[in-house]
Design a protein around this motif. Structure first.
Motif, mmCIF file in Angstrom:
data_model
loop_
_atom_site.group_PDB
_atom_site.id
_atom_site.type_symbol
_atom_site.label_atom_id
_atom_site.label_comp_id
_atom_site.label_asym_id
_atom_site.label_seq_id
_atom_site.Cartn_x
_atom_site.Cartn_y
_atom_site.Cartn_z
ATOM 1 N N LEU A 48 47.861 14.979 -11.594
ATOM 2 C CA LEU A 48 46.412 14.910 -11.445
ATOM 3 C C LEU A 48 46.019 13.898 -10.381
ATOM 4 O O LEU A 48 45.094 14.106 -9.602
ATOM 5 N N CYS A 49 46.768 12.799 -10.341
ATOM 6 C CA CYS A 49 46.497 11.766 -9.348
ATOM 7 C C CYS A 49 46.715 12.314 -7.937
ATOM 8 O O CYS A 49 45.907 12.104 -7.031
ATOM 9 N N CYS A 50 47.834 13.053 -7.748
ATOM 10 C CA CYS A 50 48.134 13.625 -6.437
ATOM 11 C C CYS A 50 47.091 14.653 -6.026
ATOM 12 O O CYS A 50 46.662 14.712 -4.872
ATOM 13 N N LEU A 51 46.677 15.484 -7.002
ATOM 14 C CA LEU A 51 45.664 16.474 -6.717
ATOM 15 C C LEU A 51 44.349 15.819 -6.327
ATOM 16 O O LEU A 51 43.668 16.237 -5.385
ATOM 17 N N GLY A 52 44.014 14.755 -7.024
ATOM 18 C CA GLY A 52 42.788 14.036 -6.723
ATOM 19 C C GLY A 52 42.828 13.427 -5.337
ATOM 20 O O GLY A 52 41.844 13.460 -4.589
ATOM 21 N N LEU A 53 43.984 12.895 -4.957
ATOM 22 C CA LEU A 53 44.134 12.300 -3.641
ATOM 23 C C LEU A 53 44.010 13.364 -2.553
ATOM 24 O O LEU A 53 43.351 13.160 -1.530
ATOM 25 N N ALA A 54 44.641 14.522 -2.791
ATOM 26 C CA ALA A 54 44.584 15.603 -1.809
ATOM 27 C C ALA A 54 43.153 16.086 -1.614
ATOM 28 O O ALA A 54 42.711 16.331 -0.488
ATOM 29 N N ILE A 55 42.422 16.204 -2.723
ATOM 30 C CA ILE A 55 41.025 16.641 -2.635
ATOM 31 C C ILE A 55 40.199 15.613 -1.879
ATOM 32 O O ILE A 55 39.349 15.936 -1.052
ATOM 33 N N SER A 56 40.480 14.340 -2.158
ATOM 34 C CA SER A 56 39.751 13.264 -1.494
ATOM 35 C C SER A 56 39.994 13.282 0.012
ATOM 36 O O SER A 56 39.071 13.145 0.812
ATOM 37 N N VAL A 57 41.270 13.462 0.403
ATOM 38 C CA VAL A 57 41.610 13.495 1.821
ATOM 39 C C VAL A 57 40.957 14.690 2.501
ATOM 40 O O VAL A 57 40.391 14.586 3.591
ATOM 41 N N ALA A 58 41.021 15.867 1.842
ATOM 42 C CA ALA A 58 40.416 17.068 2.414
ATOM 43 C C ALA A 58 38.923 16.887 2.591
ATOM 44 O O ALA A 58 38.341 17.289 3.603
ATOM 45 N N HIS A 59 38.284 16.245 1.599
ATOM 46 C CA HIS A 59 36.843 16.020 1.673
ATOM 47 C C HIS A 59 36.499 15.099 2.847
ATOM 48 O O HIS A 59 35.530 15.315 3.575
ATOM 49 N N ALA A 60 37.335 14.073 3.010
ATOM 50 C CA ALA A 60 37.106 13.136 4.119
ATOM 51 C C ALA A 60 37.230 13.836 5.457
ATOM 52 O O ALA A 60 36.445 13.605 6.377
ATOM 53 N N GLU A 61 38.250 14.720 5.586
ATOM 54 C CA GLU A 61 38.437 15.441 6.839
ATOM 55 C C GLU A 61 37.285 16.390 7.111
ATOM 56 O O GLU A 61 36.890 16.594 8.253
ATOM 57 N N ASP A 62 36.705 16.971 6.047
ATOM 58 C CA ASP A 62 35.572 17.860 6.211
ATOM 59 C C ASP A 62 34.371 17.133 6.783
ATOM 60 O O ASP A 62 33.489 17.753 7.383
ATOM 61 N N ASN A 63 34.302 15.832 6.596
ATOM 62 C CA ASN A 63 33.169 15.056 7.070
ATOM 63 C C ASN A 63 33.467 14.315 8.367
ATOM 64 O O ASN A 63 32.740 13.388 8.733
ATOM 65 N N THR A 64 34.544 14.696 9.040
ATOM 66 C CA THR A 64 34.912 14.077 10.304
ATOM 67 C C THR A 64 35.033 15.142 11.382
ATOM 68 O O THR A 64 35.640 16.189 11.158
ATOM 69 N N LEU A 65 34.437 14.881 12.533
ATOM 70 C CA LEU A 65 34.568 15.765 13.678
ATOM 71 C C LEU A 65 35.488 15.075 14.673
ATOM 72 O O LEU A 65 35.127 14.068 15.287
ATOM 73 N N LYS A 66 36.706 15.603 14.819
ATOM 74 C CA LYS A 66 37.689 15.003 15.715
ATOM 75 C C LYS A 66 37.568 15.651 17.094
ATOM 76 O O LYS A 66 37.791 16.853 17.248
ATOM 77 N N VAL A 67 37.226 14.832 18.072
ATOM 78 C CA VAL A 67 36.910 15.319 19.413
ATOM 79 C C VAL A 67 37.986 14.901 20.405
ATOM 80 O O VAL A 67 38.348 13.726 20.498
ATOM 81 N N CYS A 68 38.516 15.871 21.151
ATOM 82 C CA CYS A 68 39.459 15.580 22.228
ATOM 83 C C CYS A 68 38.658 15.048 23.417
ATOM 84 O O CYS A 68 37.682 15.668 23.829
ATOM 85 N N ALA A 69 39.077 13.905 23.967
ATOM 86 C CA ALA A 69 38.323 13.312 25.069
ATOM 87 C C ALA A 69 39.248 12.547 26.003
ATOM 88 O O ALA A 69 40.279 12.023 25.581
ATOM 89 N N ALA A 70 38.853 12.469 27.268
ATOM 90 C CA ALA A 70 39.613 11.696 28.245
ATOM 91 C C ALA A 70 39.331 10.218 28.050
ATOM 92 O O ALA A 70 38.186 9.824 27.843
ATOM 93 N N GLU A 71 40.376 9.406 28.130
ATOM 94 C CA GLU A 71 40.176 7.976 27.938
ATOM 95 C C GLU A 71 39.574 7.307 29.169
ATOM 96 O O GLU A 71 38.994 6.221 29.072
ATOM 97 N N ASP A 72 39.670 7.951 30.339
ATOM 98 C CA ASP A 72 39.108 7.355 31.549
ATOM 99 C C ASP A 72 38.857 8.432 32.591
ATOM 100 O O ASP A 72 39.538 8.513 33.612
ATOM 101 N N GLU A 73 37.885 9.298 32.333
ATOM 102 C CA GLU A 73 37.512 10.363 33.261
ATOM 103 C C GLU A 73 35.992 10.401 33.362
ATOM 104 O O GLU A 73 35.328 11.344 32.931
ATOM 105 N N MET A 74 35.450 9.327 33.910
ATOM 106 C CA MET A 74 34.001 9.278 34.043
ATOM 107 C C MET A 74 33.538 10.188 35.182
ATOM 108 O O MET A 74 34.261 10.394 36.151
ATOM 109 N N PRO A 75 32.350 10.780 35.032
ATOM 110 C CA PRO A 75 31.315 10.472 34.045
ATOM 111 C C PRO A 75 31.409 11.267 32.740
ATOM 112 O O PRO A 75 30.469 11.269 31.950
ATOM 113 N N TYR A 76 32.539 11.933 32.496
ATOM 114 C CA TYR A 76 32.657 12.768 31.309
ATOM 115 C C TYR A 76 32.866 11.934 30.044
ATOM 116 O O TYR A 76 32.095 12.042 29.084
ATOM 117 N N SER A 77 33.906 11.109 30.040
ATOM 118 C CA SER A 77 34.163 10.299 28.852
ATOM 119 C C SER A 77 35.077 9.133 29.180
ATOM 120 O O SER A 77 35.817 9.161 30.174
#
Length: 280
Positions: free
Chosen positions: A11-40
């Motif tokens: 149950l603990c593992c299942l709860g952790l997995a659900i928690s992690v999945a929920h956190a990922e659902d609330n995160t938008l991971k964006v691919c970006a250049a670290e030094d390509e101005m004026p883009y990013s």
């Protein structure tokens, strides 16, 4: 009894997995250049950084950036590996990814000093035959057309000066848009030919008043092949990520003015599909 003893851990593992999945659902991971101005960049100063933050706000998600350094391999090394979920700027219909509807269209531009009053309406303009220095990015449509009008060889040494004669073998050679615009504003070059979204910020910020003229999209090489100068830009996700693609498409279609306002504040010349300038 042994089975029952394992239930709390399960149950603990299942709860952790659900928690992690929920956190990922609330995160938008964006691919970006670290030094390509004026883009990013890592400081979040680029217009694609700002667009990503706007997306996160509209989707009610926290934005995290996954940065890349070499544009030749960024899709392979970030999006394809699942390290991030969305790329803010790619050519519309890029076959490597699933792309949204275009959220802007722009073109290559001639940049010159206002005081010079150069007539730069197209690649046949007389000013292009007389200029001693024209700043451009090798490998771009500008190079193709400079070859077509017989000016490339005249400008070769100057174009190499812009990156210090470094070897191009097995490395990414970056021509800084800010530097190329500064070549014109400082008077070292008579004009520059650049992709409008790369140049807009620096043209707008120049102490020396500059003009930025969108080049018509009717150019051909000596053999008659078309040399496109106008391109549409979309956002991209991995193929198969239909849910996120639909969310992004929805925002692009329902909030065009928000996106337009951000891009025009950047100084980016915007075009319609017919090649006409988009006015505020």
């Amino acid at each position: 009894m042994p089975f029952n003893l394992k239930i709390p851990g399960l149950l603990c593992c299942l709860g952790l997995a659900i928690s992690v999945a929920h956190a990922e659902d609330n995160t938008l991971k964006v691919c970006a250049a670290e030094d390509e101005m004026p883009y990013s960049n890592r400081k979040g100063e680029g217009f694609e950084n700002k667009l990503a933050q706007w997306l996160g706000s509209e989707l009610h998600k926290k934005v995290t950036f996954v940065y890349w350094t070499d544009p030749r391999y960024y899709l392979r090394d970030t999006l394809d590996k699942g390290l991030c979920d969305v790329v803010i700027g790619v050519d519309t219909d890029d076959p490597r990814v699933a792309t949204t509807a275009a959220y802007y269209r722009s073109g290559y531009v001639f940049i010159a000093r206002q005081s010079d009053q150069l007539d730069l309406s197209n690649w046949h303009s007389e000013a292009l035959t007389k200029a001693q220095r024209i700043a451009f990015v090798p490998g771009s449509p500008a190079e193709t057309m400079l070859r077509a009008i017989g000016r490339y060889n005249d400008l070769f040494n100057y174009s190499q000066e812009l990156v210090g004669f470094r070897s191009k073998r097995n490395q990414y050679i970056k021509y800084e848009a800010e530097k190329l615009v500064d070549e014109v504003s400082s008077g070292h070059a008579e004009l520059a030919v650049l992709w409008g979204p790369s140049a807009g910020r620096y043209v707008k910020a120049s102490v020396t008043p500059l003009t930025m003229t969108v080049i018509p999209d009717n150019n051909t090489r000596a053999d008659g092949a078309k040399v496109p100068h106008h391109y549409s830009t979309s956002m991209a996700v991995r193929k198969g990520d239909t849910a996120l693609l639909a969310q992004l498409d929805g925002l692009i279609k329902t909030h065009p003015q928000d996106i337009k306002q951000l891009l025009m504040a950047e100084g980016i010349p915007l075009l319609t599909e017919q090649g006409f300038a988009v006015v505020p």
